[in-house]
Design an enzyme around this catalytic site. Structure first.
Site, PDB file in Angstrom:
ATOM      1  N   GLY A 101      60.395 -27.602  39.056  1.00 13.22           N
ATOM      2  CA  GLY A 101      59.555 -28.470  39.870  1.00 13.22           C
ATOM      3  C   GLY A 101      59.118 -29.683  39.089  1.00 13.22           C
ATOM      4  CE1 TYR A 102      61.466 -34.619  41.832  1.00 11.00           C
ATOM      5  CE2 TYR A 102      62.718 -32.611  41.459  1.00 11.00           C
ATOM      6  CZ  TYR A 102      62.456 -33.745  42.206  1.00 11.00           C
ATOM      7  OH  TYR A 102      63.188 -33.980  43.344  1.00 11.00           O
ATOM      8  N   GLY A 103      57.777 -32.618  41.125  1.00  8.35           N
ATOM      9  CA  GLY A 103      56.879 -33.333  42.027  1.00  8.35           C
ATOM     10  C   GLY A 103      55.944 -32.330  42.670  1.00  8.35           C
ATOM     11  CB  SER A 104      55.010 -31.667  46.204  1.00  2.00           C
ATOM     12  OG  SER A 104      56.286 -31.372  46.738  1.00  2.00           O
ATOM     13  CD  GLU A 162      62.127 -30.055  47.684  1.00  2.00           C
ATOM     14  OE1 GLU A 162      62.379 -31.260  47.477  1.00  2.00           O
ATOM     15  OE2 GLU A 162      60.960 -29.612  47.672  1.00  2.00           O
TER      16      GLU A 162
END
Length: 170
Positions: free
Chosen positions: A8-11, A84
């Protein structure tokens, strides 16, 4: 099926939406976090697209890696694909992630497709802030998404000067 790792890199950092057995800070080489995806669904509309994060080529990205037990892997992948791949701006791939304890894992990640019409490319902080400030989608205001992301990135002990500038201009 064996245990599944998800990067995970965002939300996904603060709202993974799936059960996990382990969570660890991790670094993905060869990609960086970028507000480079025009959001027509979750944080904007076709008339007023917002911006959401993508993993774009170059640099590296520190985010959160989640280990999902094998029994839940298939359901987790299904959930992530629905979340996604709404407009197929991301490509699902498995990439090596170095966890902060030194382990190297292969993690499911969603990388931006630079050939997709929603790819915004590299924007100035001013351009990004303008788009973010005026956008609202199915999941809420774009400003909420960006400011929450910055808070979570800070909580990881990271800094992102470009993102700080975007938020300062909101």
């Amino acid at each position: 099926m064996s245990d599944l790792w998800v990067f995970g890199y965002g939300s996904l950092i603060w709202r993974p939406g799936f059960s996990f057995a382990e969570r660890a800070k991790g670094r993905l080489a060869g990609y960086h976090r970028s507000l480079c995806v025009r959001s027509h669904v979750h944080r904007g509309t076709p008339e007023r697209p917002g911006l959401v994060f993508g993993l774009d080529r170059g640099g590296s990205c520190v985010g959160m890696a989640f280990r999902v037990e094998a029994a839940l892997a298939e359901a987790t992948i299904h959930y992530l694909r629905e979340r996604e791949l709404v407009t197929h701006v991301y490509r699902e791939t498995t990439l090596p992630v170095r966890l902060e304890d030194g382990r190297l894992v292969r993690a499911l990640a969603y990388v931006v497709d630079r050939g997709h019409s929603q790819y915004a490319g590299r924007l100035s902080a001013s351009e990004a802030a303008h788009m973010v400030a005026r956008s609202h989608g199915r999941s809420g205001p774009n400003t909420e998404y960006v400011t929450s992301a910055l808070g979570e990135i800070r909580a990881l002990g990271l800094s992102d000067s470009w993102l700080e500038e975007v938020v300062a201009r909101l």
